[in-house]
Design a protein around this motif. Structure first.
Motif, PDB file in Angstrom:
ATOM      1  N   ALA A 143       0.834  -1.205   0.000  1.00 10.20           N
ATOM      2  CA  ALA A 143       0.000   0.000   0.000  1.00 10.20           C
ATOM      3  C   ALA A 143       0.871   1.259   0.000  1.00 10.20           C
ATOM      4  N   GLY A 144       1.971   1.206   0.780  1.00  9.55           N
ATOM      5  CA  GLY A 144       2.893   2.329   0.812  1.00  9.55           C
ATOM      6  C   GLY A 144       3.554   2.570  -0.537  1.00  9.55           C
ATOM      7  N   TYR A 145       3.789   1.497  -1.262  1.00  7.46           N
ATOM      8  CA  TYR A 145       4.369   1.596  -2.602  1.00  7.46           C
ATOM      9  C   TYR A 145       3.369   2.190  -3.596  1.00  7.46           C
ATOM     10  N   LEU A 146       2.094   1.813  -3.464  1.00  5.02           N
ATOM     11  CA  LEU A 146       1.084   2.292  -4.414  1.00  5.02           C
ATOM     12  C   LEU A 146       0.818   3.790  -4.282  1.00  5.02           C
ATOM     13  N   GLY A 147       0.881   4.289  -3.046  1.00 10.35           N
ATOM     14  CA  GLY A 147       0.487   5.680  -2.802  1.00 10.35           C
ATOM     15  C   GLY A 147       1.141   6.710  -3.706  1.00 10.35           C
ATOM     16  N   PRO A 148       2.468   6.772  -3.770  1.00  9.70           N
ATOM     17  CA  PRO A 148       3.117   7.770  -4.617  1.00  9.70           C
ATOM     18  C   PRO A 148       2.780   7.617  -6.109  1.00  9.70           C
ATOM     19  N   TRP A 149       2.611   6.376  -6.570  1.00 12.34           N
ATOM     20  CA  TRP A 149       2.281   6.164  -7.986  1.00 12.34           C
ATOM     21  C   TRP A 149       0.868   6.653  -8.300  1.00 12.34           C
ATOM     22  N   LEU A 150      -0.061   6.433  -7.371  1.00 15.58           N
ATOM     23  CA  LEU A 150      -1.429   6.931  -7.567  1.00 15.58           C
ATOM     24  C   LEU A 150      -1.437   8.456  -7.545  1.00 15.58           C
ATOM     25  N   TRP A 151      -0.656   9.030  -6.630  1.00 17.18           N
ATOM     26  CA  TRP A 151      -0.548  10.495  -6.553  1.00 17.18           C
ATOM     27  C   TRP A 151       0.048  11.049  -7.849  1.00 17.18           C
ATOM     28  N   LYS A 152       1.096  10.408  -8.338  1.00 24.72           N
ATOM     29  CA  LYS A 152       1.737  10.834  -9.586  1.00 24.72           C
ATOM     30  C   LYS A 152       0.725  10.850 -10.738  1.00 24.72           C
TER      31      LYS A 152
END
Length: 226
Positions: A143-152
């Motif tokens: 989930a921590g990995y997904l966060g920045p990619w979703l934000w990007k």
């Protein structure tokens, strides 16, 4: 049984409603909460032995899990004799709990390190190359990995770093490279994901035994369960 704060209490409220009213699956024979960091579960274990439940539904978190599962095994409550499902044991917790203490019990998550798909194989290989072959990846790590990619993706869709514009652009964002497979953002800012149940193995890994056929619409507190 859960740690004493809002998430376990809300989870159990939803579960009780489903078990006793919506699903009409049976009756809850006991409900217990313990402070964060609690490590003595002997009184609870005695209650479990008396009640002889068909299922233990657990949302004990953090370090308490280590004591909980070690004490269950010491008391003879093991996966080959007792059905147990938890919402709060990932590969990360297993490093402390120990596979021998959780073997045969079940965990419900949207991600497990053993997921067999190209995205995850690539992710696990890269993660271990960076953090070491003994490093493990749990649901929270993913989930921590997904966060920045979703934000990007939301920033690119909005064409701006402005928070309000990014928020407005986020519904419908898709991420096809997620280790869990494929996810998308709902207007309520939660993720559409698949739900998975896996059985703990003696080597501290998980074997996925069930998976929802489609992505599930995120609904943190469904209508009819309040």
């Amino acid at each position: 049984v859960g740690s004493d704060y809002i998430w376990p209490r809300t989870s159990m409220k939803i579960a009780r409603k489903h078990i006793e009213t919506v699903g009409k699956l049976g009756k809850v024979v006991g409900e217990e909460y313990y402070p964060l960091g609690h490590t003595n579960f002997n009184s609870l274990i005695n209650k479990i032995k008396v009640a002889k439940p068909d299922c233990i539904f657990a949302a004990v978190v953090g370090g308490s899990n280590v004591a909980f599962y070690k004490q269950l095994k010491a008391a003879g409550i093991t996966g080959d004799k007792q059905f147990l499902l938890t919402l709060s044991v990932t590969e990360d917790e297993m490093t402390g709990v120990g596979g021998e203490n959780f073997a045969g019990f079940y965990s419900s998550m949207k991600y497990f390190q053993t997921l067999d798909n190209p995205n995850n194989k690539k992710f696990v290989e890269a993660f271990k190359a960076k953090y070491g072959k003994d490093a493990v990846i749990g649901d929270v790590t993913q989930a921590g990995y997904l966060g920045p990619w979703l934000w990007k993706a939301a920033v690119e869709k909005a064409g701006s770093f402005d928070v309000d514009k990014v928020v407005a652009a986020s519904p419908g964002i898709e991420l096809k490279t997620a280790p869990e497979g494929y996810v998308k953002l709902d207007p309520n800012h939660h993720l559409w994901s698949k739900s998975r149940i896996a059985q703990g193995q003696p080597d501290a890994t998980f074997k996925v035994v069930a998976e929802s056929p489609e992505l599930i619409k995120p609904d943190p507190f469904p209508k009819g369960y309040q």
